[in-house]
Design a protein around this motif. Sequence first.
Motif, PDB file in Angstrom:
ATOM      1  N   VAL A 163      -3.517  32.334  -7.789  1.00 13.14           N
ATOM      2  CA  VAL A 163      -2.083  32.106  -7.652  1.00 13.14           C
ATOM      3  C   VAL A 163      -1.548  31.805  -9.043  1.00 13.14           C
ATOM      4  CG1 VAL A 163      -0.273  30.709  -6.606  1.00 13.14           C
ATOM      5  CG2 VAL A 163      -2.354  31.227  -5.310  1.00 13.14           C
ATOM      6  N   PHE A 164      -0.582  32.620  -9.481  1.00 15.28           N
ATOM      7  CA  PHE A 164      -0.073  32.526 -10.845  1.00 15.28           C
ATOM      8  C   PHE A 164       1.244  31.759 -10.895  1.00 15.28           C
ATOM      9  CE2 PHE A 164      -2.546  36.439 -10.533  1.00 15.28           C
ATOM     10  CZ  PHE A 164      -3.379  36.341 -11.629  1.00 15.28           C
ATOM     11  N   GLN A 165       1.577  31.315 -12.089  1.00 17.39           N
ATOM     12  CA  GLN A 165       2.848  30.644 -12.339  1.00 17.39           C
ATOM     13  C   GLN A 165       4.023  31.542 -11.995  1.00 17.39           C
ATOM     14  OE1 GLN A 165       3.163  29.345 -16.372  1.00 17.39           O
ATOM     15  NE2 GLN A 165       5.373  29.080 -16.311  1.00 17.39           N
ATOM     16  N   THR A 166       3.879  32.841 -12.277  1.00 21.25           N
ATOM     17  CA  THR A 166       4.984  33.787 -12.127  1.00 21.25           C
ATOM     18  C   THR A 166       4.945  34.548 -10.804  1.00 21.25           C
ATOM     19  OG1 THR A 166       3.664  35.419 -13.338  1.00 21.25           O
ATOM     20  CG2 THR A 166       5.228  34.113 -14.609  1.00 21.25           C
ATOM     21  N   TYR A 167       4.149  34.072  -9.853  1.00 21.82           N
ATOM     22  CA  TYR A 167       4.016  34.629  -8.505  1.00 21.82           C
ATOM     23  C   TYR A 167       3.269  35.972  -8.492  1.00 21.82           C
ATOM     24  CZ  TYR A 167       8.162  31.582  -8.390  1.00 21.82           C
ATOM     25  OH  TYR A 167       9.055  30.573  -8.592  1.00 21.82           O
ATOM     26  N   ALA A 168       3.628  36.911  -9.412  1.00 12.91           N
ATOM     27  CA  ALA A 168       2.956  38.213  -9.533  1.00 12.91           C
ATOM     28  C   ALA A 168       2.933  38.971  -8.213  1.00 12.91           C
ATOM     29  CB  ALA A 168       1.526  38.012 -10.064  1.00 12.91           C
ATOM     30  N   LEU A 169       4.056  38.956  -7.510  1.00 15.16           N
ATOM     31  CA  LEU A 169       4.171  39.717  -6.266  1.00 15.16           C
ATOM     32  C   LEU A 169       4.635  41.139  -6.574  1.00 15.16           C
ATOM     33  CD1 LEU A 169       5.909  37.003  -4.048  1.00 15.16           C
ATOM     34  CD2 LEU A 169       3.475  37.587  -4.137  1.00 15.16           C
ATOM     35  N   PHE A 170       4.389  42.049  -5.635  1.00 13.50           N
ATOM     36  CA  PHE A 170       4.782  43.452  -5.812  1.00 13.50           C
ATOM     37  C   PHE A 170       6.188  43.653  -5.263  1.00 13.50           C
ATOM     38  CE2 PHE A 170       0.112  43.509  -5.352  1.00 13.50           C
ATOM     39  CZ  PHE A 170      -0.213  44.028  -6.598  1.00 13.50           C
ATOM     40  N   PRO A 171       7.155  43.964  -6.126  1.00 16.55           N
ATOM     41  CA  PRO A 171       8.553  44.022  -5.681  1.00 16.55           C
ATOM     42  C   PRO A 171       8.832  45.155  -4.697  1.00 16.55           C
ATOM     43  CG  PRO A 171       8.336  44.815  -7.949  1.00 16.55           C
ATOM     44  CD  PRO A 171       7.016  44.231  -7.572  1.00 16.55           C
ATOM     45  N   HIS A 172       8.008  46.196  -4.695  1.00 18.00           N
ATOM     46  CA  HIS A 172       8.256  47.334  -3.819  1.00 18.00           C
ATOM     47  C   HIS A 172       7.628  47.158  -2.437  1.00 18.00           C
ATOM     48  CE1 HIS A 172       4.323  48.020  -5.614  1.00 18.00           C
ATOM     49  NE2 HIS A 172       4.057  48.885  -4.649  1.00 18.00           N
ATOM     50  N   LEU A 173       6.882  46.080  -2.237  1.00 19.84           N
ATOM     51  CA  LEU A 173       6.231  45.838  -0.951  1.00 19.84           C
ATOM     52  C   LEU A 173       6.942  44.725  -0.189  1.00 19.84           C
ATOM     53  CD1 LEU A 173       2.429  45.907  -1.915  1.00 19.84           C
ATOM     54  CD2 LEU A 173       3.851  47.788  -1.031  1.00 19.84           C
ATOM     55  N   SER A 174       6.844  44.776   1.128  1.00 20.75           N
ATOM     56  CA  SER A 174       7.389  43.702   1.952  1.00 20.75           C
ATOM     57  C   SER A 174       6.536  42.452   1.804  1.00 20.75           C
ATOM     58  CB  SER A 174       7.407  44.131   3.422  1.00 20.75           C
ATOM     59  OG  SER A 174       6.063  44.253   3.901  1.00 20.75           O
ATOM     60  N   VAL A 175       7.042  41.350   2.332  1.00 17.20           N
ATOM     61  CA  VAL A 175       6.281  40.104   2.318  1.00 17.20           C
ATOM     62  C   VAL A 175       4.937  40.299   3.009  1.00 17.20           C
ATOM     63  CG1 VAL A 175       6.225  37.763   3.273  1.00 17.20           C
ATOM     64  CG2 VAL A 175       8.292  38.604   2.145  1.00 17.20           C
ATOM     65  N   ARG A 176       4.953  40.933   4.176  1.00 12.80           N
ATOM     66  CA  ARG A 176       3.699  41.158   4.911  1.00 12.80           C
ATOM     67  C   ARG A 176       2.724  42.000   4.103  1.00 12.80           C
ATOM     68  NH1 ARG A 176       4.015  44.987  10.014  1.00 12.80           N
ATOM     69  NH2 ARG A 176       4.201  46.464   8.281  1.00 12.80           N
ATOM     70  N   ASP A 177       3.199  43.046   3.475  1.00 10.69           N
ATOM     71  CA  ASP A 177       2.309  43.936   2.740  1.00 10.69           C
ATOM     72  C   ASP A 177       1.805  43.292   1.452  1.00 10.69           C
ATOM     73  OD1 ASP A 177       2.493  45.836   4.689  1.00 10.69           O
ATOM     74  OD2 ASP A 177       4.043  47.022   3.689  1.00 10.69           O
ATOM     75  N   ASN A 178       2.586  42.380   0.875  1.00  9.13           N
ATOM     76  CA  ASN A 178       2.082  41.621  -0.268  1.00  9.13           C
ATOM     77  C   ASN A 178       0.892  40.767   0.145  1.00  9.13           C
ATOM     78  OD1 ASN A 178       3.382  41.359  -3.162  1.00  9.13           O
ATOM     79  ND2 ASN A 178       5.054  41.951  -1.780  1.00  9.13           N
ATOM     80  N   VAL A 179       1.020  40.098   1.286  1.00  9.04           N
ATOM     81  CA  VAL A 179      -0.074  39.249   1.757  1.00  9.04           C
ATOM     82  C   VAL A 179      -1.298  40.089   2.083  1.00  9.04           C
ATOM     83  CG1 VAL A 179      -0.794  37.662   3.590  1.00  9.04           C
ATOM     84  CG2 VAL A 179       1.508  37.501   2.623  1.00  9.04           C
ATOM     85  N   ALA A 180      -1.078  41.273   2.616  1.00  7.32           N
ATOM     86  CA  ALA A 180      -2.187  42.125   3.057  1.00  7.32           C
ATOM     87  C   ALA A 180      -2.768  42.987   1.951  1.00  7.32           C
ATOM     88  CB  ALA A 180      -1.707  43.022   4.199  1.00  7.32           C
ATOM     89  N   TYR A 181      -2.221  42.911   0.746  1.00  9.41           N
ATOM     90  CA  TYR A 181      -2.616  43.850  -0.305  1.00  9.41           C
ATOM     91  C   TYR A 181      -4.117  43.805  -0.598  1.00  9.41           C
ATOM     92  CZ  TYR A 181      -2.749  46.263  -4.780  1.00  9.41           C
ATOM     93  OH  TYR A 181      -3.057  47.130  -5.794  1.00  9.41           O
ATOM     94  N   GLY A 182      -4.667  42.632  -0.755  1.00  7.56           N
ATOM     95  CA  GLY A 182      -6.092  42.518  -1.055  1.00  7.56           C
ATOM     96  C   GLY A 182      -6.969  43.039   0.057  1.00  7.56           C
ATOM     97  N   LEU A 183      -6.481  42.972   1.290  1.00  3.39           N
ATOM     98  CA  LEU A 183      -7.240  43.473   2.430  1.00  3.39           C
ATOM     99  C   LEU A 183      -7.261  44.994   2.436  1.00  3.39           C
ATOM    100  CD1 LEU A 183      -5.817  40.998   5.099  1.00  3.39           C
ATOM    101  CD2 LEU A 183      -7.915  40.793   3.747  1.00  3.39           C
TER     102      LEU A 183
END
Length: 342
Positions: A80-100
Amino acid sequence: MSLTFQNVSYRYPGSQQGLHEVSFDIGPGELVAVIGPSGSGKSTLLKLVAGLETGYQGRIALAGQDMAGTPVHQRGIGMVFQTYALFPHLSVRDNVAYGLALRKMSTAQRHARAAELLEVVGLSDFAQRGVHQLSGGQQQRVALARALAIDPRALLLDEPLSALDASVRGHLRDQIRALQQQFGATTLLVTHDQEEALAMADRVAVLKEGRLLQIATPKDIYEMPNCRAVAEFVGLSTMLEGQVASGGRVDFGFAELSVPTGSYRPGQKVHALIRPEHIEPDPQPGQTNTLQGRPGASRYLGSLTRYDFAVEGAPRAFLAEGRQPARQAIAIAPEHIRLLDA
């Protein structure tokens, strides 16, 4: 799973900065917070565990497995990074599921796991939204859910709260700690926020110039620092230089005070640590270690007032705190004066 550092040394090319023979263990399910001044090696330690920096000496092992040569994606580590490092083109659900998805899990399984984690972090109603529609605190909870979704062997938290407003930080700090304990994740937290470290960690490690000065419980780090550098870095204090006069007495030049001297012998030079909350304002006449003086600058902080108190002949003002500043005198109980090697 345990995370072990054995004589870990690393130096950035062309620089003296890095790490020098750092050794400590993080037990299964334990959260260890690493703090220290800028350039002390905090982030370097985290990067070495993650595999983002290589070429170190010594040994880093996760559950007994040496991490040297193990690619980043095969370490089974959540970050977990300071800058969140989330993928802006993905939904919240798909961000959580990305590693899976990278682990070739079926779509149905990914979505089920993401839904489970979003429920845990209180964001079920936001699953289909874009991450840009979330507040900073909500985005950090998504980042935490993503890190936990892969059932990590270890969890690395890199300044996870520093980008958030103070009003959000305290609540999310407690939430991250509760989730870390719920999932039993072996966790390394790197932070510059001492309050955050003391509040969240099972143990706190203090680094300076790449060396480990002390690792202990938050209570012991604060109340029983093993050296002046730790004492001055962790929390606020007044530090005095003195000389042991006799058993139970230390001469500070401007006054001789009663202090538990332990193994220190008469004539030895010492440093004395006094925390601001241990200074008693306007004590009763005849109380041990009473010092006359006058109040100086004060800072109103809501639940308390922090203020300076000048004692005649003392090289610096005492830092004290309480409901009201002392008017004419202060006292320090002998058991609240900690002696350190000079």
